[in-house]
Design an enzyme around this catalytic site. Sequence first.
Site, PDB file in Angstrom:
ATOM      1  N   LYS A   1       7.131   2.183 -62.190  1.00  0.00           N
ATOM      2  CA  LYS A   1       7.124   0.711 -62.189  1.00  0.00           C
ATOM      3  C   LYS A   1       6.766   0.135 -63.550  1.00  0.00           C
ATOM      4  CE  LYS A   1       4.610  -3.092 -59.898  1.00  0.00           C
ATOM      5  NZ  LYS A   1       3.745  -3.425 -58.756  1.00  0.00           N
TER       6      LYS A   1
ATOM      7  N   TYR B   1      -0.250  -0.734 -59.051  1.00  0.00           N
ATOM      8  CA  TYR B   1      -1.073  -1.902 -58.741  1.00  0.00           C
ATOM      9  C   TYR B   1      -0.160  -3.074 -58.389  1.00  0.00           C
ATOM     10  CZ  TYR B   1      -0.797  -2.931 -63.873  1.00  0.00           C
ATOM     11  OH  TYR B   1      -0.399  -3.152 -65.173  1.00  0.00           O
ATOM     12  N   CYS B   2      -0.676  -3.962 -57.553  1.00  0.00           N
ATOM     13  CA  CYS B   2       0.087  -5.098 -57.019  1.00  0.00           C
ATOM     14  C   CYS B   2       1.430  -4.640 -56.435  1.00  0.00           C
ATOM     15  CB  CYS B   2       0.307  -6.148 -58.094  1.00  0.00           C
ATOM     16  SG  CYS B   2       0.818  -7.775 -57.431  1.00  0.00           S
ATOM     17  N   PRO B   3       1.391  -3.692 -55.482  1.00  0.00           N
ATOM     18  CA  PRO B   3       2.648  -3.159 -54.933  1.00  0.00           C
ATOM     19  C   PRO B   3       3.370  -4.176 -54.061  1.00  0.00           C
ATOM     20  CG  PRO B   3       0.782  -2.340 -53.681  1.00  0.00           C
ATOM     21  CD  PRO B   3       0.209  -3.124 -54.825  1.00  0.00           C
TER      22      PRO B   3
ATOM     23  N   LEU C   1      -1.643  -8.994 -55.804  1.00  0.00           N
ATOM     24  CA  LEU C   1      -2.964  -8.419 -56.049  1.00  0.00           C
ATOM     25  C   LEU C   1      -3.191  -8.250 -57.550  1.00  0.00           C
ATOM     26  CD1 LEU C   1      -2.952  -5.769 -53.170  1.00  0.00           C
ATOM     27  CD2 LEU C   1      -4.288  -7.879 -53.252  1.00  0.00           C
TER      28      LEU C   1
END
Length: 279
Positions: A164, A151-153, A97
């Site tokens: 992260k 974001y973008c997990p 994502l």
Amino acid sequence: MKNWKDIIRHQSFRYIDHSVHTEIEGKPNTALTSFAVDDTLAISVSEETSPPVIRLWVHPNTIVLGIPDSRLPFIDEGMQFIEKNNYQAVVRNSGGLAVALDEGVLNISLIIPGGKNLSIYDCYEAMVRFVQAMFHDLTDEIKAYEIVGSYCPGDYDLSIKGRKFAGISQRRVKNGISVQIYLDVEGNSNQRAELIQKFYTKGKKNKETTFTYPDIDPKVMGSLSELLGITLTVNDVKKRVIHTLKKLTDKIVEMPFQEEEKMNFEKRYKQMVKRNQTN
């Protein structure tokens, strides 16, 4: 868990540094170009006309979107928000994502053959091991598991003490595999996360969607500089890439695009342009 040499058995690697902003085969060095390059190299690796590749790339003020992001109910408003903040948006052809890139974020592509016998997890594990080796002298706390609120997990988020700093995606072309990671090295990670957070707010609003988009909490993300408590630059990390590669392989080669690669790149570039026109 497997280590690097359980997965990567090749003794020669091709090294490409596309982190400087010069044209690539007559095309602007943008994220759109980068995804076409990685596809091209995956084909070469698949056809054994190139050894496996480590490629570095950096792009200023870019939001890389996943295909589900392009289907947000109010995607036009999300895109307008990105442009108003002086970022460009690119829809990638690999998984994942939305991710924020800028001059403080180093991307590494590991491009290897083995699409028929290496699992998705093997390839993720190889990248995790490589990054852990890069920073082994600074920390032994780099872990791979999903960081909720990032974001973008994904299952292979890389973090230190629960925050992260990197995410990994993967794409397969023929028998070639491109494993791509972004490393948040320096700069304002909070600002990056807030930008993605607001993009989803604009693009989704409160509308129910069949796809579950991340609910972003900027506090769960950080740069390597912040998390390690030292001043670390993209150039520092580039040196660590080449140093680690030298330790893990016998031979490193640098070679320009071959004629077949130039033709494949043209095709793949046109496909990326078309993808971003239709999305």
